[in-house]
Design an enzyme around this catalytic site. Sequence first.
Site, PDB file in Angstrom:
ATOM      1  CB  ILE A  86      -8.876   0.561   4.119  1.00 17.03           C
ATOM      2  CG1 ILE A  86      -8.743   0.001   2.700  1.00 17.03           C
ATOM      3  CG2 ILE A  86      -9.685   1.856   4.110  1.00 17.03           C
ATOM      4  CD1 ILE A  86     -10.087  -0.335   2.040  1.00 17.03           C
TER       5      ILE A  86
ATOM      6  CB  SER B 169      -3.294   0.620   8.562  1.00 13.99           C
ATOM      7  OG  SER B 169      -2.796   1.136   7.352  1.00 13.99           O
ATOM      8  N   GLY B 170      -3.579   4.005   9.183  1.00 12.22           N
ATOM      9  CA  GLY B 170      -2.887   5.201   9.686  1.00 12.22           C
ATOM     10  C   GLY B 170      -1.729   5.653   8.804  1.00 12.22           C
TER      11      GLY B 170
ATOM     12  CB  THR C 170      -1.498   9.231  11.277  1.00 16.06           C
ATOM     13  OG1 THR C 170      -2.893   9.190  11.066  1.00 16.06           O
ATOM     14  CG2 THR C 170      -1.180   9.872  12.602  1.00 16.06           C
TER      15      THR C 170
ATOM     16  CD  GLU D  43      -4.116   5.879  -1.266  1.00 15.12           C
ATOM     17  OE1 GLU D  43      -3.706   4.754  -1.465  1.00 15.12           O
ATOM     18  OE2 GLU D  43      -4.980   6.152  -0.437  1.00 15.12           O
TER      19      GLU D  43
ATOM     20  CE1 TYR E  20     -14.570  -0.111  -1.485  1.00 16.17           C
ATOM     21  CE2 TYR E  20     -14.016   2.217  -1.609  1.00 16.17           C
ATOM     22  CZ  TYR E  20     -13.708   0.927  -1.205  1.00 16.17           C
ATOM     23  OH  TYR E  20     -12.539   0.676  -0.537  1.00 16.17           O
TER      24      TYR E  20
ATOM     25  CD  GLU F  89      -1.586   7.719   2.159  1.00 16.99           C
ATOM     26  OE1 GLU F  89      -1.402   8.929   1.948  1.00 16.99           O
ATOM     27  OE2 GLU F  89      -2.582   7.255   2.727  1.00 16.99           O
ATOM     28  NE  ARG F  90      -3.404   1.477   0.145  1.00 13.73           N
ATOM     29  CZ  ARG F  90      -3.248   0.337   0.799  1.00 13.73           C
ATOM     30  NH1 ARG F  90      -2.261  -0.469   0.516  1.00 13.73           N
ATOM     31  NH2 ARG F  90      -4.096   0.007   1.741  1.00 13.73           N
TER      32      ARG F  90
HETATM   33  N1  DCP Z   1      -8.121   1.655  -2.829  1.00 19.81           N
HETATM   34  C1  DCP Z   1      -8.420   0.684  -3.763  1.00 19.81           C
HETATM   35  N2  DCP Z   1      -7.441   0.211  -4.575  1.00 19.81           N
HETATM   36  C2  DCP Z   1      -6.165   0.633  -4.457  1.00 19.81           C
HETATM   37  C3  DCP Z   1      -5.827   1.591  -3.487  1.00 19.81           C
HETATM   38  C4  DCP Z   1      -6.846   2.084  -2.677  1.00 19.81           C
HETATM   39  O1  DCP Z   1      -9.585   0.276  -3.865  1.00 19.81           O
HETATM   40  N3  DCP Z   1      -5.252   0.146  -5.285  1.00 19.81           N
HETATM   41  C5  DCP Z   1      -9.195   2.254  -2.021  1.00 19.81           C
HETATM   42  C6  DCP Z   1      -9.367   1.685  -0.647  1.00 19.81           C
HETATM   43  C7  DCP Z   1      -9.861   2.856   0.148  1.00 19.81           C
HETATM   44  C8  DCP Z   1      -9.274   4.074  -0.540  1.00 19.81           C
HETATM   45  O2  DCP Z   1      -8.929   3.633  -1.845  1.00 19.81           O
HETATM   46  O3  DCP Z   1     -11.270   2.944   0.078  1.00 19.81           O
HETATM   47  C9  DCP Z   1      -8.040   4.619   0.169  1.00 19.81           C
HETATM   48  O4  DCP Z   1      -7.342   3.509   0.660  1.00 19.81           O
HETATM   49  P1  DCP Z   1      -5.958   3.480   1.400  1.00 19.81           P
HETATM   50  O5  DCP Z   1      -5.883   2.320   2.315  1.00 19.81           O
HETATM   51  O6  DCP Z   1      -4.887   3.475   0.361  1.00 19.81           O
HETATM   52  O7  DCP Z   1      -5.888   4.868   2.168  1.00 19.81           O
HETATM   53  P2  DCP Z   1      -6.490   5.301   3.594  1.00 19.81           P
HETATM   54  O8  DCP Z   1      -6.890   6.721   3.447  1.00 19.81           O
HETATM   55  O9  DCP Z   1      -7.492   4.331   4.069  1.00 19.81           O
HETATM   56  O10 DCP Z   1      -5.189   5.192   4.473  1.00 19.81           O
HETATM   57  P3  DCP Z   1      -4.992   5.427   6.013  1.00 19.81           P
HETATM   58  O11 DCP Z   1      -6.329   5.435   6.699  1.00 19.81           O
HETATM   59  O12 DCP Z   1      -4.112   4.276   6.418  1.00 19.81           O
HETATM   60  O13 DCP Z   1      -4.303   6.755   6.127  1.00 19.81           O
END
Ligand code: DCP
Length: 230
Positions: free
Chosen positions: A29, A31-32, A35, A51, A69, A103-104
């Site tokens: 979470i 990590s970018g 971006t 995502e 959460y 993404e993911r």
């Molecule tokens: N999440 C989760 N279970 C998953 C996928 C994501 O609980 N299978 C949650 C974790 C974060 C939110 O969803 O609270 C988004 O997580 P990501 O790490 O996938 O996306 P980010 O927006 O944090 O990515 P980044 O900051 O790297 O762009």
Amino acid sequence: KLVSKMANAVGSSKVDLTRPFTVIVEGNIGSGKTTFLNHFNKYDNVAMFAEPIEMWRNCNGYNLLDLMYKDTAKWSFTFQSYVQLTMLRQHTYKTSHPVKLMERSIYSARYCFVEKMARDGLMPTPSVAVIDKWFKYITENEDVGVDLIVYLRTFPEVVYERILKRNRSEERTVPFEYIKALHVMHEDWLYNKKTHSCPAPVIVLDANLDKSVIEEEYEKYEPHILNKLP
Ligand code: DCP
């Protein structure tokens, strides 16, 4: 632009082609990943799949991310079931673009997040079994294949700081311990390769770097990602 590109990619579903070169972007979470996707948005031959977090925030009016959460033990299964569905949709969207950047994936959902919830006893074993039955069915019967994994590798301290700074309302209660544990899940899967098999070769990027210099790191790997190696 990202949205219209996605719409184009989705809109072209009638063009039935074999799977494009499919790249998934993984990392803790904060990590970018977003971006990283934005950097590749300038290439017309790349279909982008951000995502589906907005779908998780609004499933018939319910914010499943927030519920998860707030009371993980109660909502983990509901949330991860929906994540699995939305990821399946991303994986199987047809596109005429030669490269697909996601993404993911359905893999990190199972191998990092569901795994962590299961280990903590926050998802009951029968619920994990149901997720796994779906996962097995999907991976055996749907085209969720991947050609390359980009692992945005970070220190948990760095991403935790970014998470605090961006202040996403659902993530306000996320403790540093959780971020550290998720780091280990990603490391063991994609770097140490000791837990689950990787569905494709992995490129590891140093994603601790600041936004201002990270572009150079991305550019180093562009030929791999765009499938343009000589
Ligand atoms: N999440 C989760 N279970 C998953 C996928 C994501 O609980 N299978 C949650 C974790 C974060 C939110 O969803 O609270 C988004 O997580 P990501 O790490 O996938 O996306 P980010 O927006 O944090 O990515 P980044 O900051 O790297 O762009």
